[in-house]
Design a protein around this motif. Structure first.
Motif, PDB file in Angstrom:
ATOM      1  N   TRP A  42      20.412  -2.627 -27.266  1.00 12.38           N
ATOM      2  CA  TRP A  42      21.237  -1.675 -26.508  1.00 12.38           C
ATOM      3  C   TRP A  42      20.360  -0.733 -25.696  1.00 12.38           C
ATOM      4  O   TRP A  42      20.660  -0.405 -24.552  1.00 12.38           O
ATOM      5  CB  TRP A  42      22.124  -0.847 -27.460  1.00 12.38           C
ATOM      6  CG  TRP A  42      23.387  -1.534 -27.876  1.00 12.38           C
ATOM      7  CD1 TRP A  42      23.739  -1.888 -29.133  1.00 12.38           C
ATOM      8  CD2 TRP A  42      24.464  -1.943 -27.023  1.00 12.38           C
ATOM      9  NE1 TRP A  42      24.971  -2.504 -29.132  1.00 12.38           N
ATOM     10  CE2 TRP A  42      25.442  -2.545 -27.844  1.00 12.38           C
ATOM     11  CE3 TRP A  42      24.693  -1.880 -25.648  1.00 12.38           C
ATOM     12  CZ2 TRP A  42      26.632  -3.071 -27.340  1.00 12.38           C
ATOM     13  CZ3 TRP A  42      25.885  -2.394 -25.136  1.00 12.38           C
ATOM     14  CH2 TRP A  42      26.834  -2.977 -25.969  1.00 12.38           C
ATOM     15  N   ASN A  77      19.343  -2.638 -22.757  1.00 12.89           N
ATOM     16  CA  ASN A  77      20.473  -2.918 -21.868  1.00 12.89           C
ATOM     17  C   ASN A  77      20.916  -1.678 -21.089  1.00 12.89           C
ATOM     18  O   ASN A  77      21.213  -1.750 -19.900  1.00 12.89           O
ATOM     19  CB  ASN A  77      21.689  -3.406 -22.661  1.00 12.89           C
ATOM     20  CG  ASN A  77      21.502  -4.791 -23.280  1.00 12.89           C
ATOM     21  OD1 ASN A  77      22.178  -5.147 -24.226  1.00 12.89           O
ATOM     22  ND2 ASN A  77      20.573  -5.567 -22.746  1.00 12.89           N
ATOM     23  N   GLU A 121      18.329 -11.422 -21.192  1.00 14.53           N
ATOM     24  CA  GLU A 121      19.731 -11.200 -20.915  1.00 14.53           C
ATOM     25  C   GLU A 121      20.104 -11.966 -19.649  1.00 14.53           C
ATOM     26  O   GLU A 121      19.377 -11.957 -18.674  1.00 14.53           O
ATOM     27  CB  GLU A 121      20.001  -9.703 -20.706  1.00 14.53           C
ATOM     28  CG  GLU A 121      19.570  -8.845 -21.890  1.00 14.53           C
ATOM     29  CD  GLU A 121      20.424  -9.068 -23.135  1.00 14.53           C
ATOM     30  OE1 GLU A 121      21.451  -9.754 -23.059  1.00 14.53           O
ATOM     31  OE2 GLU A 121      20.036  -8.540 -24.192  1.00 14.53           O
ATOM     32  N   ARG A 137      22.522  -8.359 -15.734  1.00 11.91           N
ATOM     33  CA  ARG A 137      22.254  -6.948 -15.901  1.00 11.91           C
ATOM     34  C   ARG A 137      23.505  -6.208 -16.343  1.00 11.91           C
ATOM     35  O   ARG A 137      24.622  -6.668 -16.122  1.00 11.91           O
ATOM     36  CB  ARG A 137      21.732  -6.353 -14.581  1.00 11.91           C
ATOM     37  CG  ARG A 137      20.216  -6.470 -14.447  1.00 11.91           C
ATOM     38  CD  ARG A 137      19.774  -6.019 -13.071  1.00 11.91           C
ATOM     39  NE  ARG A 137      20.106  -4.609 -12.827  1.00 11.91           N
ATOM     40  CZ  ARG A 137      19.358  -3.591 -13.233  1.00 11.91           C
ATOM     41  NH1 ARG A 137      18.254  -3.803 -13.894  1.00 11.91           N
ATOM     42  NH2 ARG A 137      19.708  -2.355 -12.973  1.00 11.91           N
ATOM     43  N   ILE A 138      23.309  -5.080 -16.946  1.00 16.74           N
ATOM     44  CA  ILE A 138      24.437  -4.304 -17.452  1.00 16.74           C
ATOM     45  C   ILE A 138      25.412  -3.945 -16.314  1.00 16.74           C
ATOM     46  O   ILE A 138      26.610  -3.884 -16.524  1.00 16.74           O
ATOM     47  CB  ILE A 138      23.911  -3.034 -18.170  1.00 16.74           C
ATOM     48  CG1 ILE A 138      25.030  -2.324 -18.941  1.00 16.74           C
ATOM     49  CG2 ILE A 138      23.293  -2.053 -17.187  1.00 16.74           C
ATOM     50  CD1 ILE A 138      25.277  -2.874 -20.292  1.00 16.74           C
ATOM     51  N   ASP A 139      24.867  -3.748 -15.122  1.00 20.84           N
ATOM     52  CA  ASP A 139      25.722  -3.305 -14.007  1.00 20.84           C
ATOM     53  C   ASP A 139      26.852  -4.301 -13.724  1.00 20.84           C
ATOM     54  O   ASP A 139      27.999  -3.914 -13.506  1.00 20.84           O
ATOM     55  CB  ASP A 139      24.876  -3.113 -12.739  1.00 20.84           C
ATOM     56  CG  ASP A 139      23.784  -2.086 -12.957  1.00 20.84           C
ATOM     57  OD1 ASP A 139      23.964  -1.255 -13.884  1.00 20.84           O
ATOM     58  OD2 ASP A 139      22.778  -2.107 -12.240  1.00 20.84           O
ATOM     59  N   MET A 144      29.361  -3.937 -16.430  1.00 22.51           N
ATOM     60  CA  MET A 144      30.124  -2.685 -16.307  1.00 22.51           C
ATOM     61  C   MET A 144      31.287  -2.871 -15.337  1.00 22.51           C
ATOM     62  O   MET A 144      32.351  -2.276 -15.508  1.00 22.51           O
ATOM     63  CB  MET A 144      29.213  -1.553 -15.815  1.00 22.51           C
ATOM     64  CG  MET A 144      28.232  -1.042 -16.861  1.00 22.51           C
ATOM     65  SD  MET A 144      29.024   0.019 -18.085  1.00 22.51           S
ATOM     66  CE  MET A 144      29.086   1.571 -17.175  1.00 22.51           C
ATOM     67  N   LEU A 203      30.912  -5.345 -23.374  1.00 18.32           N
ATOM     68  CA  LEU A 203      29.602  -5.370 -22.727  1.00 18.32           C
ATOM     69  C   LEU A 203      28.666  -6.341 -23.446  1.00 18.32           C
ATOM     70  O   LEU A 203      27.979  -7.143 -22.826  1.00 18.32           O
ATOM     71  CB  LEU A 203      28.966  -3.976 -22.702  1.00 18.32           C
ATOM     72  CG  LEU A 203      29.560  -2.963 -21.722  1.00 18.32           C
ATOM     73  CD1 LEU A 203      28.942  -1.583 -21.938  1.00 18.32           C
ATOM     74  CD2 LEU A 203      29.339  -3.419 -20.281  1.00 18.32           C
ATOM     75  N   ARG A 204      28.692  -6.265 -24.768  1.00 18.24           N
ATOM     76  CA  ARG A 204      27.823  -7.159 -25.539  1.00 18.24           C
ATOM     77  C   ARG A 204      28.164  -8.609 -25.260  1.00 18.24           C
ATOM     78  O   ARG A 204      27.301  -9.442 -25.028  1.00 18.24           O
ATOM     79  CB  ARG A 204      27.950  -6.818 -27.038  1.00 18.24           C
ATOM     80  CG  ARG A 204      27.258  -7.722 -28.025  1.00 18.24           C
ATOM     81  CD  ARG A 204      25.770  -7.945 -27.776  1.00 18.24           C
ATOM     82  NE  ARG A 204      24.989  -6.739 -27.750  1.00 18.24           N
ATOM     83  CZ  ARG A 204      24.222  -6.358 -26.728  1.00 18.24           C
ATOM     84  NH1 ARG A 204      24.143  -7.108 -25.638  1.00 18.24           N
ATOM     85  NH2 ARG A 204      23.530  -5.256 -26.766  1.00 18.24           N
ATOM     86  N   MET A 245      27.046  -9.567 -21.780  1.00 15.89           N
ATOM     87  CA  MET A 245      25.597  -9.698 -21.639  1.00 15.89           C
ATOM     88  C   MET A 245      25.104 -11.023 -22.228  1.00 15.89           C
ATOM     89  O   MET A 245      24.060 -11.533 -21.849  1.00 15.89           O
ATOM     90  CB  MET A 245      24.864  -8.551 -22.331  1.00 15.89           C
ATOM     91  CG  MET A 245      25.212  -7.160 -21.849  1.00 15.89           C
ATOM     92  SD  MET A 245      24.589  -6.773 -20.221  1.00 15.89           S
ATOM     93  CE  MET A 245      22.882  -6.453 -20.583  1.00 15.89           C
ATOM     94  N   GLU A 246      25.855 -11.526 -23.212  1.00 17.91           N
ATOM     95  CA  GLU A 246      25.379 -12.752 -23.875  1.00 17.91           C
ATOM     96  C   GLU A 246      25.903 -14.008 -23.196  1.00 17.91           C
ATOM     97  O   GLU A 246      25.496 -15.100 -23.545  1.00 17.91           O
ATOM     98  CB  GLU A 246      25.824 -12.729 -25.352  1.00 17.91           C
ATOM     99  CG  GLU A 246      25.066 -11.681 -26.136  1.00 17.91           C
ATOM    100  CD  GLU A 246      25.322 -11.768 -27.622  1.00 17.91           C
ATOM    101  OE1 GLU A 246      26.283 -12.456 -28.032  1.00 17.91           O
ATOM    102  OE2 GLU A 246      24.567 -11.146 -28.367  1.00 17.91           O
TER     103      GLU A 246
END
Lengths: 239, 178
Positions: free
Chosen positions: A51, A54, B118, B121-123, B126, B172-173, B176-177
């Motif tokens: 996390w 991330n 990953e 990206r987190i973006d 989101m 999100l998790r 991401m996976e």
């Protein structure tokens, strides 16, 4: 497995708790619990790390602000006990305005006279009178009474209140006028400190001499000049 | 830049004060920015900054190059310090020993926390969240808001905010996976 099991739920719950910890929404108590688990549960620690990695792109949301210069001085002082030794020449330290201002304050503190009863402790030798200096620092981390007997060359230092960390040594310095400070030795770690003054230095201790104590690494200053903060100083006067 | 910081951290772990001063010069504006944003108080931010660099000096040896970016590692120390201060100042409710209202998953997520590359990206992930939930996640992180403060800001009940964030974290998790 296609149906949620308690184990599966716990796994998801752990992922959420790890995420909540990194987001920062948890209470202080919950944060301590998470940190305790981080130390013992590698899978859980890996969740938190993931996390962390991330979410770190959110760090772009923080605008840099240059901190005031005093912030770094305070950090160095806390970590290294002193200003960096290299850029501060030894004479510079002893000549610094702050030090001599401090001395003026300490001298005022030293005006608290020890009283005539102390004088009775010593037989005034014909070669010179005993000297006494009270060494007091602002904030008073430690107060010391230094007594010097010129005939025997013994300088006796009594810590009145010593609460320094044990792994440090207290080093005693002699300053005459504007001369560089001379190390008179390291005080014993506990109790009453007595230092034998080398004969070559004995004549230099006289009324008006300044005695100072600095906090040094265990065993004394590695460089021969004071590296730690001056915690106490005072002027010697006739007893 | 990160390589430089990682190199400096390596030297700091060996007790190199010059490297520490250079590390401070390069990184303190960002970390001070973090403290100011979360604490919203200059005096507290300065004190926090001191604690942070004392910790960096003490913990530099724990930084493992390759496992985390050096700048994120430093930012995490700063955020943790600032959040600890603000949680002490404004206590929040304890929750982790209570039941979590998590939606049942379509399938169990992989039971492995092994860090792998990953996929996205987190973006990007989101953007798959509803906008107000994504905003709540970001503001929680950047401003160090508690659940109660987030509930107030978004004008929703506390439990709703908890559910929002927790389900968002799971989404999100999973994203991401993917």
């Amino acid at each position: 497995m296609t149906t949620p099991t308690p184990e599966g739920r716990d796994f998801r719950r752990d992922e959420v708790i790890a995420g909540e910890y990194v987001l920062g929404v948890l209470s202080a108590d919950d944060r301590r619990k998470v940190e305790a688990r981080l130390a013992s549960d590698r899978n859980f620690a890996a969740m938190v790390d993931r996390w962390q990695s991330n979410l770190s792109s959110f760090d772009e949301g923080y605008d840099p602000v240059v901190p005031p210069p005093r912030a770094f001085s305070a950090i160095e002082q806390r970590l290294f006990d002193t200003l960096r030794p290299e850029p501060v020449p030894s004479r510079g330290l002893w000549h610094s305005l702050a030090l001599w201002r401090g001395l003026a304050l300490a001298s005022l503190a030293a005006l608290m006279v020890m009283g005539a009863s102390m004088a009775g402790l010593f037989e005034a030798p014909s070669t010179g009178a005993s000297l006494i200096a009270e060494l007091a620092g602002k904030g008073s981390a430690v107060d010391l009474v230094a007594r010097f007997d010129p005939s025997s060359g013994r300088l006796k230092v009594t810590p009145v209140a010593a609460n320094q960390a044990e792994q440090k040594s207290l080093e005693l310095w002699l300053i005459n006028g504007s001369n560089p400070a001379i190390s008179l030795g390291v005080l014993p770690q506990t109790g009453e400190g007595e230092i034998a003054i080398p004969s070559t230095f004995r004549s230099r201790i006289s009324a008006g001499s300044v005695l100072a104590i600095s906090v040094e690494p265990l065993g004394g200053s590695p460089t021969g000049v004071a590296t730690g903060p001056i915690i106490a100083l005072g002027k010697a006067r006739n007893l | 830049m990160d390589e430089d910081i990682a190199g400096l951290l390596g030297r700091v772990s060996l007790g190199d004060r010059d490297a520490f001063a250079e590390l401070y010069r390069q990184t303190s504006p960002k970390l001070f920015g973090i403290c100011l944003r979360i604490l919203a108080n200059r005096g507290e931010a300065e004190e926090a900054l001191q604690e942070i660099y004392v910790k960096i000096w003490q913990r530099a040896g724990r930084f493992v190059q390759g496992q985390a970016a050096a700048s994120s590692w430093l930012a995490a120390i700063a955020r943790n310090q600032a959040i600890d201060i603000i949680r002490a100042r404004k206590p929040a409710a304890n929750v982790i020993d209570e039941a979590y209202d998590l939606a049942d998953p379509a399938a169990d997520p992989e039971k492995s926390a092994v860090v792998r590359a990953e996929g996205r990206r987190i973006d990007a992930c989101m953007e798959e969240l509803e906008k107000d939930r994504a905003d709540a996640v970001r503001r929680a992180y950047v401003e160090g808001l508690s659940y109660q403060e987030l509930a107030d800001v978004f004008a929703v009940p506390l439990n709703t905010m908890r559910t929002w964030l927790r389900r968002s974290l799971l989404k999100l998790r999973e994203c991401m996976e993917r």
